[in-house]
Design an enzyme around this catalytic site. Structure first.
Site, PDB file in Angstrom:
ATOM      1  CE  LYS A  53      -3.822  -2.415   2.255  1.00 42.31           C
ATOM      2  NZ  LYS A  53      -4.575  -2.703   3.485  1.00 42.31           N
ATOM      3  CD  GLN A  97      -3.433  -4.525   6.565  1.00 40.86           C
ATOM      4  OE1 GLN A  97      -3.551  -3.436   6.005  1.00 40.86           O
ATOM      5  NE2 GLN A  97      -3.887  -5.636   6.037  1.00 40.86           N
ATOM      6  CG  ASP A 120      -9.372   0.376   5.631  1.00 41.93           C
ATOM      7  OD1 ASP A 120      -9.184  -0.080   4.498  1.00 41.93           O
ATOM      8  OD2 ASP A 120      -8.614   0.174   6.596  1.00 41.93           O
TER       9      ASP A 120
HETATM   10  N1  GUN Z   1      -6.963  -6.556   6.277  1.00 34.74           N
HETATM   11  C1  GUN Z   1      -7.395  -7.225   5.182  1.00 34.74           C
HETATM   12  N2  GUN Z   1      -7.994  -6.374   4.324  1.00 34.74           N
HETATM   13  C2  GUN Z   1      -7.934  -5.148   4.895  1.00 34.74           C
HETATM   14  C3  GUN Z   1      -8.359  -3.861   4.478  1.00 34.74           C
HETATM   15  O1  GUN Z   1      -8.958  -3.663   3.422  1.00 34.74           O
HETATM   16  N3  GUN Z   1      -8.107  -2.846   5.347  1.00 34.74           N
HETATM   17  C4  GUN Z   1      -7.470  -3.036   6.525  1.00 34.74           C
HETATM   18  N4  GUN Z   1      -7.279  -1.979   7.302  1.00 34.74           N
HETATM   19  N5  GUN Z   1      -7.051  -4.221   6.924  1.00 34.74           N
HETATM   20  C5  GUN Z   1      -7.288  -5.262   6.114  1.00 34.74           C
END
Ligand code: GUN
Length: 291
Positions: A53, A97, A120
């Site tokens: 990311k 995350q 998110d």
């Molecule tokens: N863990 C797995 N997918 C995601 C996501 O889209 N956002 C976050 N913050 N954690 C994740």
């Protein structure tokens, strides 16, 4: 042969558009969009996701900062970091995350994020806005799926969409979005889950079938109507007889491709679009606080 929906190509398109918007925002206001990411613990998959990311941000001119905490970090420490970023005007997007270590209450952490920085789209305020059709942040995977449908001009209005999986991140928001009276919506929606006795009974009636479960092989040819559009959100690592492994979706791709009119591959389908929509949400966050 079905249309193969190319998530890598679409994601590259989205990144190009986002890069232009970043440049325009900087030119007009001097603001550089910023995304701060918090990784708690040592889960190797999460570490890769977060690093990727950050790299994606670099490609489009978004400033990114990754903060890592050990698995022993307390909930108070995690929330204190989030609060610091809430108060920092250079931080437009905050991503914690998931999953978090078990002793930390995920919901409490998500609730601590300023909803205007919740790129998110997980905060209850954004979930509520999505439900009633207000502009908030749409979670990146459902947003990516809608963009795939839009960019391949797949008609949704009046169609029967069947979503398999009721997660807060994908299944539930996607079902709500597809049901709304909006572009890439106006579907009749069926939401199947682990409580559905015979999912094939429903999936066979889908014009648009979306599987977001995380079980490889869940969707076979017998689950799919001739001519259906099949979107595979599942990402599963499967072991091969020779001892190696590979990524595969929920859908048995080869056999379902024989009946579908359009299908997303795994990898190279929904995954890249999820990553791209995070960039889009981050720029949207920066634009909203610069007007
Ligand atoms: N863990 C797995 N997918 C995601 C996501 O889209 N956002 C976050 N913050 N954690 C994740």
């Amino acid at each position: 042969m079905p249309t193969i929906i190319d998530g890598n190509a679409l994601a590259a398109q989205v990144r190009e558009e986002v890069a232009l918007d970043v440049a325009a925002l900087m030119h007009a206001t001097g603001v550089v969009p910023g995304l701060n990411l918090l990784l708690v613990g040592e889960d190797p998959a999460s570490a890769v996701y977060v690093r990727n990311k950050g790299k994606d941000c670099e490609k489009v001119g978004i400033r990114s900062t990754i903060v890592r905490m050990t698995a022993e970090a307390t909930q108070e420490q995690v929330i204190a970091q989030v609060m610091e970023w809430n108060a920092d005007p250079a931080v437009h997007g905050i991503l914690v995350q998931l999953p978090l270590p078990k002793h930390i209450d995920e919901h409490a952490v998500i609730r601590a994020i300023d909803p205007d920085k919740d790129v998110d789209g997980f905060h209850p305020i954004n979930a509520g806005k999505l439900l009633i059709g207000l502009d908030g942040f749409i979670p990146c995977t459902p947003y990516g799926v809608l963009e795939m449908l839009r960019r391949y001009t797949i008609e949704t209005s009046g169609k029967h969409a069947v979503v398999v999986g009721r997660s807060n991140i994908v299944g539930k928001p996607l079902a709500m979005l597809l049901a709304q009276k909006r572009p890439q919506g106006n579907c009749t929606v069926t939401l199947c889950h682990t409580g559905t006795p015979d999912i094939a009974e429903y999936t066979r009636r889908a014009d648009i079938l979306i599987s977001a479960v995380g079980v490889h092989g869940l969707i076979t040819r017998d689950h799919v109507k001739q001519g259906a559009v099949v979107i595979d959100v599942g990402i599963n690592r499967i072991e091969l007889p020779d001892g190696t492994s590979r990524l595969a979706g929920d859908v048995l791709y080869d056999e379902v491709a024989e009946v579908a009119s359009a299908i997303t591959p795994v990898p190279g389908g929904v995954g890249p679009m999820t990553r791209a929509m995070l960039l889009r949400n981050t720029v949207t966050a920066a634009q909203r606080c610069s007007v």
